[in-house]
Write an enzyme that holds these catalytic residues in place. Structure first.
Site, mmCIF file in Angstrom:
data_model
loop_
_atom_site.group_PDB
_atom_site.id
_atom_site.type_symbol
_atom_site.label_atom_id
_atom_site.label_comp_id
_atom_site.label_asym_id
_atom_site.label_seq_id
_atom_site.Cartn_x
_atom_site.Cartn_y
_atom_site.Cartn_z
ATOM 1 C CG ASN A 1 50.676 33.579 42.057
ATOM 2 O OD1 ASN A 1 50.753 32.834 41.099
ATOM 3 N ND2 ASN A 1 51.525 34.600 42.169
ATOM 4 C CB THR A 2 47.490 37.983 43.161
ATOM 5 O OG1 THR A 2 47.180 37.169 42.041
ATOM 6 C CG2 THR A 2 47.489 39.439 42.745
ATOM 7 C CE LYS B 1 45.593 26.051 41.398
ATOM 8 N NZ LYS B 1 45.463 27.461 41.829
#
Lengths: 66, 256
Positions: free
Chosen positions: B208-209, B99
């Protein structure tokens, strides 16, 4: 022999190969990548690659990230 | 259900991809990843801590045999750094997936598009399966396709901002004009954001967050799992058009 390992100065009397270094540090070779003087060392060469005085070594692994 | 996402021959069962950063500890990471139903996790590449030699490692909790590991080049602001980290990630020996992040600015963490394009081109030639984290510009997305990217990962909003899908219209144009899987990466704050991305037609969402930062990350991981499934089903089901005026749902015939 003095070399830099992950930003820290390290001194050793042994003739260090990557395999030996990882073993001394208790690091499993399968999960890391090793770079010496900005060149990535292939895993197949860990046992035969000898570190020299003044080398800059980086050992990285995978950590949590997004 | 045969709706797998396939990138360069790699099959992804889940269309929710999750990051492993910002969790309280490895155990919480493991539980959240499991609750998400995802089969792909992103990881960062960092120095082994030589001084504090804890025996624990992320991969003790996230089994590389069970999950596809997608290393990122987070923290890289130059092409040189991104290449270095990508090559190290590949040498750490799991796959050719990367990524790719080339960041342009500390406050927004927006990609440096010029650097991203250069790095994509170089890494694609070296045989990497490049998944670049990009902005929502359709011209940029097309350039990334032409540079050899295996997918494009446009941001929904700045990393960790929770602002959701700020430019759905640009994403629609990207979906129409770029012949690659489109995976929204960054900005998803809650379940509806993920559903919106999937309803637009995106192939997957990386979060993610939005999960790790929630008050109850395990519960949010499960919410996101359902949101991505619901959004994908809704997209494939074909929504009704939006109309200005009403059309009755009950018949006039038979009225008293």
């Amino acid at each position: 022999m003095k070399f830099t390992l992950n930003g820290e100065s390290v001194e050793t009397t042994d003739d260090a190969t990557i395999t030996g270094l990882l073993r001394d540090l208790g690091i499993e070779p399968g999960r890391v990548a090793v770079e010496v003087n900005l060149s990535i060392i292939k895993k197949a060469d860990y046992a035969s690659f000898h570190l020299k005085d003044g080398d800059t070594v980086e050992i990285v692994n995978f950590v949590g990230g997004g | 259900m045969d709706d797998k996402l396939i990138i360069r021959g790699i099959e992804f069962r889940s269309r929710l991809w999750v990051g492993t950063g910002k969790y309280k500890d490895f155990e919480e990471t493991r539980k959240a990843v499991e609750a998400s139903g995802s089969d792909v996790v992103t990881v960062a590449v960092r120095r082994v801590n030589i001084i504090d030699r804890k025996s624990e490692n992320l991969l003790d909790y996230i089994d590389p045999k069970k999950y596809k590991i997608l290393p990122n080049t987070a923290g890289c602001y130059t092409v040189e750094d991104a290449l270095r980290y990508s090559r190290l990630a590949r040498e750490a020996g799991i796959s050719d997936l990367i990524k790719l992040e080339v960041i342009g600015d500390k406050k927004t963490l927006f990609p440096d598009t010029w650097g991203l394009l250069k790095a994509t081109e170089i890494l694609a030639k070296e045989g990497f399966i490049v998944l670049p984290y990009s902005n929502d510009d359709p011209i940029m997305a097309k350039r990334l396709e032409n540079a050899g990217a295996a997918a494009v990962m446009p941001l929904g909003a700045p990393i960790g901002s929770g602002l959701g899908i700020r430019n759905p219209y640009n994403l629609k144009i990207i979906l129409e004009t770029v012949n690659l899987p489109i995976i929204v990466d960054a900005g998803v704050g809650t379940a509806s954001d993920a559903a919106i991305a999937m309803e637009l037609g995106c192939d997957a969402v990386l979060i993610n967050t939005g999960i790790a930062g929630a008050k109850d990350p395990i519960a949010m991981a499960e919410a996101m799992k359902h949101a991505v499934i619901a959004g994908r089903l809704a997209y494939k089901a074909g929504r009704i058009p939006k109309k200005l005026y009403a059309t009755a749902s009950s018949p006039i015939e038979g009225m008293l």
